[in-house]
Design a protein around this motif. Structure first.
Motif, mmCIF file in Angstrom:
data_model
loop_
_atom_site.group_PDB
_atom_site.id
_atom_site.type_symbol
_atom_site.label_atom_id
_atom_site.label_comp_id
_atom_site.label_asym_id
_atom_site.label_seq_id
_atom_site.Cartn_x
_atom_site.Cartn_y
_atom_site.Cartn_z
ATOM 1 N N ASN A 251 0.835 -1.197 0.000
ATOM 2 C CA ASN A 251 0.000 0.000 0.000
ATOM 3 C C ASN A 251 0.877 1.258 0.000
ATOM 4 O O ASN A 251 1.886 1.337 0.706
ATOM 5 N N ARG A 258 -1.221 2.017 -4.590
ATOM 6 C CA ARG A 258 -0.217 1.017 -4.281
ATOM 7 C C ARG A 258 1.131 1.425 -4.889
ATOM 8 O O ARG A 258 1.204 2.253 -5.808
ATOM 9 N N TYR A 506 -6.920 -4.339 -6.629
ATOM 10 C CA TYR A 506 -6.240 -5.070 -5.564
ATOM 11 C C TYR A 506 -5.767 -6.408 -6.123
ATOM 12 O O TYR A 506 -6.525 -7.129 -6.790
#
Length: 590
Positions: A251, A258, A506
């Motif tokens: 992160n 990210r 993600y």
């Protein structure tokens, strides 16, 4: 046959041998041999049981003879009957007494003494035969009992000793397996599973089973990953991080951004990690199983975001030979991602003529149809500095032109296609297997909360396939290592000034399994018998015969016996519920 006669091998003692049998006292029990051990300083000894051995019957006989010539001829007849020099070892013969004609004893003579004359004036003689039975049981007349293959059968044989059943089965169709359970033992012939016919060598040997909860087993060193290639232009940078359940892209902040590394226009950028803990040997035949999570987020800019998450299979030189990868379509923002399971010649980029796609798609149609989202025109605002010219009048009345810098807001319009499929939000298992020239693959979508495959058809997705490399083009591919790749591709929002922030996809990687695929001989099940064939399961001879010949499908069994004088339960297995089944047995007495 009267009570003072016996028959040996069907020869009558009185009519054929001219013998008069005396009173025969049958033994109560066989010869007893106990097993004991003397223990120093112990009162008594240790008793380890009793062995019940052979049983011996003494048969007193009188041979009347009217003259000496008759005496000599009768002795010769007895020699011919009792002395068998051509017998095979272990041969025993039947003996039946007139006082108990329903019982047959099998044995051999261990004493045939010289006859003694009863007096000096007559040729009548007496002697006692010793008949020894290796199996001390007496045999009663045979019984034949019909059985039902579809129910539990209850059988009560005559006699009082264990006896060996002989089962005859005539099936109505071809069968691959049959057997029965009796008194805690079992008989199993053939196989009801193809796996049981396979070579005892295991097909799979697990060499790597890594939950991927630490970066200790991975390296991002440029000298180690420099040989790794993938589809398109990729730039290895950014940072990986480990969690309690997976490896992820680190992160950058708490707003869905990210660490992909510095911005690069028109290129995939992000992390590549190479596995350092195995396998320790190159694998020409292998199976790789992995879990991957690829999730896009909804929203005007979020839906346009693009990322890719993949596992790369490397050869012993560290060059890419296969990939299992979810990749967003970078030819248009927001287009739905695709899953690729592909193989290639070492070092390629999954393009041209040296690669083959085993899977290249969006998943099931109910998850994706072209244009399943409503397209949006998205205006992207950016700041631009321009020169603005203005006229200015001086003190002397002279007019001059002055240039000044001014920042204004401009817009460009882009498309948000809003298309989604099963891989837009996918967590699940992917696998790829090479076995010679045979390739196979599989995909299963899992519930992230339960870590089990979805049962609800609304979310469940499963696919698999096989491909035979007929030309053997990829037969030389050998697994030497593994790598993971997590990257993002820039979109127009990244090039705006100021940059337009959005929630990036993600990605996570977990549960790496590498198995060695052994070359095993797999045999297709063969029927042990066809319709109307006769299967004989002979517990006495401990063999199985089909149509009178010894079967190649020998029984897996401890050859259980029936208990005489007791209720025995016998239950059958296999496709023989309607078969003709008969039990033949010879009841025995102790």
């Amino acid at each position: 046959m009267n009570r003072y006669e016996f028959e040996y091998c069907g020869i009558n003692s009185r009519t054929d041998l001219h013998l008069v049998m005396g009173h025969v006292a049958l033994p109560i029990a066989p010869t007893i041999s106990e097993s004991t051990v003397s223990i120093p300083n112990k009162y008594g000894n240790e008793y380890y049981g009793t062995s019940w051995e052979s049983k011996v019957i003494s048969i007193p006989c009188t041979m009347p003879a009217v003259d000496y010539e008759t005496y000599v001829q009768t002795l010769q007849n007895l020699t011919n009957v009792f002395v068998n020099l051509d017998d095979d070892p272990g041969t025993e013969y039947p003996l039946v007494f007139g006082f108990n004609p329903d019982v047959t004893y099998y044995g051999h003579f261990t004493q045939i003494p010289t006859p003694n004359f009863m007096s000096e004036t007559v040729t009548d003689v007496q002697f006692t035969l010793k008949f020894t039975m290796s199996d001390p049981r007496g045999l009663l007349p045979k019984q034949t009992i019909a059985l039902n293959g579809g129910i539990d059968n209850k059988v009560t044989p005559a006699g009082n000793a264990p006896t060996e059943p002989i089962i005859s089965i005539i099936p109505k169709r071809s069968i691959y397996y049959c057997g029965y359970v009796l008194n805690g033992g079992q008989v199993a012939i053939g196989t009801d599973s193809a796996d049981e016919l396979a070579d005892p060598t295991p097909k799979y040997e697990t060499l790597v089973n890594d939950p991927m909860t630490t970066l200790a087993n991975w390296t991002t060193d440029s000298s180690v990953i420099s040989t790794i290639t993938d589809n398109g232009t990729i730039k290895a940078q950014g940072t990986l991080a480990s969690t309690s359940g997976a490896i992820v892209i680190k992160n950058k902040d708490n707003h869905g951004h990210r660490d992909w590394g510095p911005y690069i226009a028109n290129s995939w950028r992000g992390s590549i990690g190479r596995y350092t803990k195995g396998p320790t040997e190159p694998l020409p035949n292998f199976r790789v199983e992995v879990f991957v999570h690829h999730q896009k987020f909804t929203g005007t800019h979020n839906g346009r975001a693009m990322a890719r998450a993949g596992y790369l299979i490397l050869d012993p030189n560290g060059q890419t030979i296969a990939r299992l990868e979810i990749e967003d379509n970078y030819k248009g923002g927001g287009r739905s991602p695709k899953l690729y399971i592909q193989i290639q010649k070492a070092g390629g980029s999954f393009s041209g003529s040296n690669y083959h796609s085993l899977y290249d798609g969006h998943g099931a149609k109910h998850f994706y149809m072209a244009g399943n989202g409503k397209n949006q025109k998205v205006k992207l605002a950016y700041k631009k500095t321009i020169k603005v010219k203005t006229k200015k009048k001086g003190k002397n009345g002279k007019t001059t032109v002055v240039s000044q810098k001014k920042t204004i807001t401009k817009h460009i319009t882009v498309e948000n296609y809003n298309n989604t499929d099963v891989f837009s939000d996918f967590y699940g298992k992917l696998w790829l297997e090479k076995n010679g020239n045979d390739w196979s693959w599989g995909i299963t979508r899992y519930n992230l909360k339960t870590h089990l495959p979805y049962k609800d058809k609304k979310y469940a997705y499963k696919a698999s396939g096989k491909w035979h490399d007929t030309a053997g083009k990829y037969s030389g591919l050998t697994l030497g290592g593994m790598a993971i790749l997590g990257m993002e591709h820039p979109i127009s929002e990244d090039a705006m000034k100021p940059v337009i922030k959005y929630h990036e996809p993600y990605l996570s990687f977990s549960n790496l399994v590498i198995k060695k695929v052994n070359a095993v001989k797999e045999t297709k099940p063969q029927p042990i018998a066809n319709a109307n064939d006769e299967i004989i399961i002979n517990t006495e001879d401990q063999q199985v015969m089909v149509n009178g010949e010894v079967s190649g499908f020998q029984a897996s069994t401890d050859w259980p016996k029936l208990n005489g004088g007791k209720v025995n339960e016998m239950m059958f297995a296999g496709d023989i519920a309607d078969a003709d089944i008969q039990l033949q047995l010879t009841p025995k007495i102790k």
